[in-house]
Design a protein around this motif. Sequence first.
Motif, PDB file in Angstrom:
ATOM      1  N   TYR A 103      19.902  24.927  16.542  1.00  0.00           N
ATOM      2  CA  TYR A 103      18.726  25.881  16.285  1.00  0.00           C
ATOM      3  C   TYR A 103      17.919  25.217  15.233  1.00  0.00           C
ATOM      4  CZ  TYR A 103      16.613  29.833  13.801  1.00  0.00           C
ATOM      5  OH  TYR A 103      15.701  30.545  13.283  1.00  0.00           O
ATOM      6  N   LEU A 104      18.298  24.836  14.340  1.00  0.00           N
ATOM      7  CA  LEU A 104      17.500  24.045  13.096  1.00  0.00           C
ATOM      8  C   LEU A 104      16.609  23.112  13.694  1.00  0.00           C
ATOM      9  CD1 LEU A 104      20.248  23.830  10.261  1.00  0.00           C
ATOM     10  CD2 LEU A 104      18.240  25.547  10.536  1.00  0.00           C
ATOM     11  N   TYR A 105      17.167  22.142  14.616  1.00  0.00           N
ATOM     12  CA  TYR A 105      16.465  20.940  15.255  1.00  0.00           C
ATOM     13  C   TYR A 105      15.329  21.699  16.016  1.00  0.00           C
ATOM     14  CZ  TYR A 105      18.899  17.484  13.140  1.00  0.00           C
ATOM     15  OH  TYR A 105      19.597  16.525  12.177  1.00  0.00           O
ATOM     16  N   ASP A 106      15.555  22.608  17.143  1.00  0.00           N
ATOM     17  CA  ASP A 106      14.922  23.526  17.974  1.00  0.00           C
ATOM     18  C   ASP A 106      13.516  24.095  17.323  1.00  0.00           C
ATOM     19  OD1 ASP A 106      16.505  22.564  20.028  1.00  0.00           O
ATOM     20  OD2 ASP A 106      17.598  24.484  20.454  1.00  0.00           O
ATOM     21  N   LYS A 111       7.865  24.310  14.076  1.00  0.00           N
ATOM     22  CA  LYS A 111       7.264  24.735  12.904  1.00  0.00           C
ATOM     23  C   LYS A 111       8.311  23.938  12.048  1.00  0.00           C
ATOM     24  CE  LYS A 111       6.369  28.281   9.773  1.00  0.00           C
ATOM     25  NZ  LYS A 111       6.345  29.763   9.624  1.00  0.00           N
ATOM     26  N   PRO A 112       7.608  22.700  11.765  1.00  0.00           N
ATOM     27  CA  PRO A 112       8.481  21.501  10.940  1.00  0.00           C
ATOM     28  C   PRO A 112       9.335  21.966   9.465  1.00  0.00           C
ATOM     29  CG  PRO A 112       6.521  20.686  11.695  1.00  0.00           C
ATOM     30  CD  PRO A 112       6.363  21.922  11.881  1.00  0.00           C
ATOM     31  N   PHE A 141       9.833  25.426   5.336  1.00  0.00           N
ATOM     32  CA  PHE A 141       9.115  24.768   6.145  1.00  0.00           C
ATOM     33  C   PHE A 141       8.078  23.839   5.358  1.00  0.00           C
ATOM     34  CE2 PHE A 141      10.466  28.695   8.426  1.00  0.00           C
ATOM     35  CZ  PHE A 141      11.064  27.975   9.561  1.00  0.00           C
ATOM     36  N   VAL A 142       7.567  23.024   6.214  1.00  0.00           N
ATOM     37  CA  VAL A 142       6.567  21.946   5.852  1.00  0.00           C
ATOM     38  C   VAL A 142       5.304  22.883   6.076  1.00  0.00           C
ATOM     39  CG1 VAL A 142       5.291  19.880   6.381  1.00  0.00           C
ATOM     40  CG2 VAL A 142       7.496  19.896   6.655  1.00  0.00           C
ATOM     41  N   GLY A 143       4.169  22.588   5.115  1.00  0.00           N
ATOM     42  CA  GLY A 143       2.846  23.477   5.343  1.00  0.00           C
ATOM     43  C   GLY A 143       2.433  23.575   3.847  1.00  0.00           C
ATOM     44  N   PRO A 144       1.308  24.161   3.979  1.00  0.00           N
ATOM     45  CA  PRO A 144       0.353  24.457   2.773  1.00  0.00           C
ATOM     46  C   PRO A 144       1.189  25.344   1.938  1.00  0.00           C
ATOM     47  CG  PRO A 144      -0.632  25.752   4.696  1.00  0.00           C
ATOM     48  CD  PRO A 144       0.537  24.732   5.175  1.00  0.00           C
ATOM     49  N   ARG A 145       1.816  26.214   2.147  1.00  0.00           N
ATOM     50  CA  ARG A 145       2.560  27.241   1.295  1.00  0.00           C
ATOM     51  C   ARG A 145       3.921  26.575   1.061  1.00  0.00           C
ATOM     52  NH1 ARG A 145       3.525  32.756   3.784  1.00  0.00           N
ATOM     53  NH2 ARG A 145       4.300  32.968   1.837  1.00  0.00           N
TER      54      ARG A 145
END
Length: 192
Positions: A103-106, A111-112, A141-145
């Motif tokens: 599930y984590l990989y999916d 959403k990286p 998650f990876v991202g701006p936040r």
Amino acid sequence: VAPIDGTHDGKKFRISVKPASGGMQETTLNSSITELFPCIAFENNYRPSDIEDFMEFLMSVDVNDMNCIHSSDKEAAKETINKAESSSKYKSKMENAIAITQYLYDTSVNKPISNVYWGYRSSSKPKGVPGNHPGDIFIKFVGPRAQSFLGVSLKAGGKKTKEPQLNTYVRPVWKFFNADKNLESLRSAAYT
């Protein structure tokens, strides 16, 4: 009693001696298997597909080097790994851990994910997550936040089990999100 770590025939091993009293209860052990093991696998980019190989991998991991485990929970993590095979539900909990890892990989495909954390105790939730959050693992998650987390509360049933509806596990989640007013409509839908 502190575990004894060593190497024999090129394989790492750990021997743990159970004290005469105390220690990890089986319900805590079972939930920790499904929460902790996927976090360790994901952090190490390991994709388990077989229970025996997964357990061998976990035994080779130096828990002290893991970022997914809070420093105050390192000993509990070692104990979980050491005692996993003693669980009466070992096979099913390991199968659940493999599925949760998948599930984590999916999830990371769309959403990286940068990190996954084990939320063993309220004091060991990741920075930015309230200690009373009902999550068992936390996905960052990876991202701006930079503090974009998803708290995941894991509940697993069995073929012949009857999980209670709107029990003490469900109600705190609704309270956390201030959604108490929606419980009556949920209760009505669930009972129907």
